[in-house]
Design an enzyme around this catalytic site. Structure first.
Site, mmCIF file in Angstrom:
data_model
loop_
_atom_site.group_PDB
_atom_site.id
_atom_site.type_symbol
_atom_site.label_atom_id
_atom_site.label_comp_id
_atom_site.label_asym_id
_atom_site.label_seq_id
_atom_site.Cartn_x
_atom_site.Cartn_y
_atom_site.Cartn_z
ATOM 1 N N HIS A 129 0.993 -1.199 0.115
ATOM 2 C CA HIS A 129 -0.091 -0.107 -0.072
ATOM 3 C C HIS A 129 0.898 1.132 -0.077
ATOM 4 O O HIS A 129 1.871 1.175 0.441
ATOM 5 C CB HIS A 129 -0.889 0.106 1.102
ATOM 6 N N HIS A 171 -3.669 9.106 1.344
ATOM 7 C CA HIS A 171 -3.487 7.963 0.317
ATOM 8 C C HIS A 171 -5.041 7.592 -0.156
ATOM 9 O O HIS A 171 -5.884 8.027 0.368
ATOM 10 C CB HIS A 171 -3.038 6.497 1.326
ATOM 11 N N CYS A 226 -3.400 2.912 -5.448
ATOM 12 C CA CYS A 226 -2.856 3.684 -4.478
ATOM 13 C C CYS A 226 -1.427 4.206 -5.100
ATOM 14 O O CYS A 226 -1.110 5.507 -4.880
ATOM 15 C CB CYS A 226 -2.817 3.320 -3.071
#
Length: 137
Positions: free
Chosen positions: A23, A35, A113
């Site tokens: 991530h 994010h 992301c």
């Protein structure tokens, strides 16, 4: 939260290990990151999963780095700095802050992301990890 070698600087890309993927977030100061969070990233870091593959939308969130990381390992990884010139930090932060709360289209292959944070930092949406995903996804 695991220790890191240096404190993140404003605009740094943060790569967070998850089970089977990474991530990504961008550091915006005072312990916070911004994010692109699919529903599997909302609750706490421990609830992350491949369920993000099934979603079509994600939310731009501003959260404490410690909450996003949870018990995972993370690192500062401005991996495209030699390939692209980063935007000035004030522009990166302004662009990121303006997007907080937005609901955006999400695709694990073309708008995830990592794409989100690299576009903020370099104006180029890049993601190396989609090249290594199994073809059955």
């Amino acid at each position: 939260m695991p220790p890191i070698k240096r404190e993140p600087k404003l605009g740094d890309l943060i790569e967070i290990d998850r089970f089977g993927y990474q991530h990504w977030a961008i550091y915006v100061g005072d312990g916070y990151v911004i994010h692109l969070a699919p529903p599997s990233e909302f609750a706490e870091a421990s609830s992350s999963s491949f369920m993000s593959i099934l979603t079509e939308f994600a939310e731009v969130r501003k959260d404490l780095l410690s909450k996003v990381v949870g018990n995972s390992n993370y690192r500062i990884n401005n991996k495209y700095d030699e390939k692209y010139t980063p935007y000035p930090v004030n522009k990166i932060l302004q662009r990121a802050e303006e997007m907080v709360g937005e609901r955006q289209p999400y695709s694990v292959y073309s708008r995830n992301c990592e794409h989100f944070v690299t576009e903020l930092r370099y104006n180029k949406a890049e993601c190396a990890q989609v090249r290594i995903l199994p073809s059955y996804f």
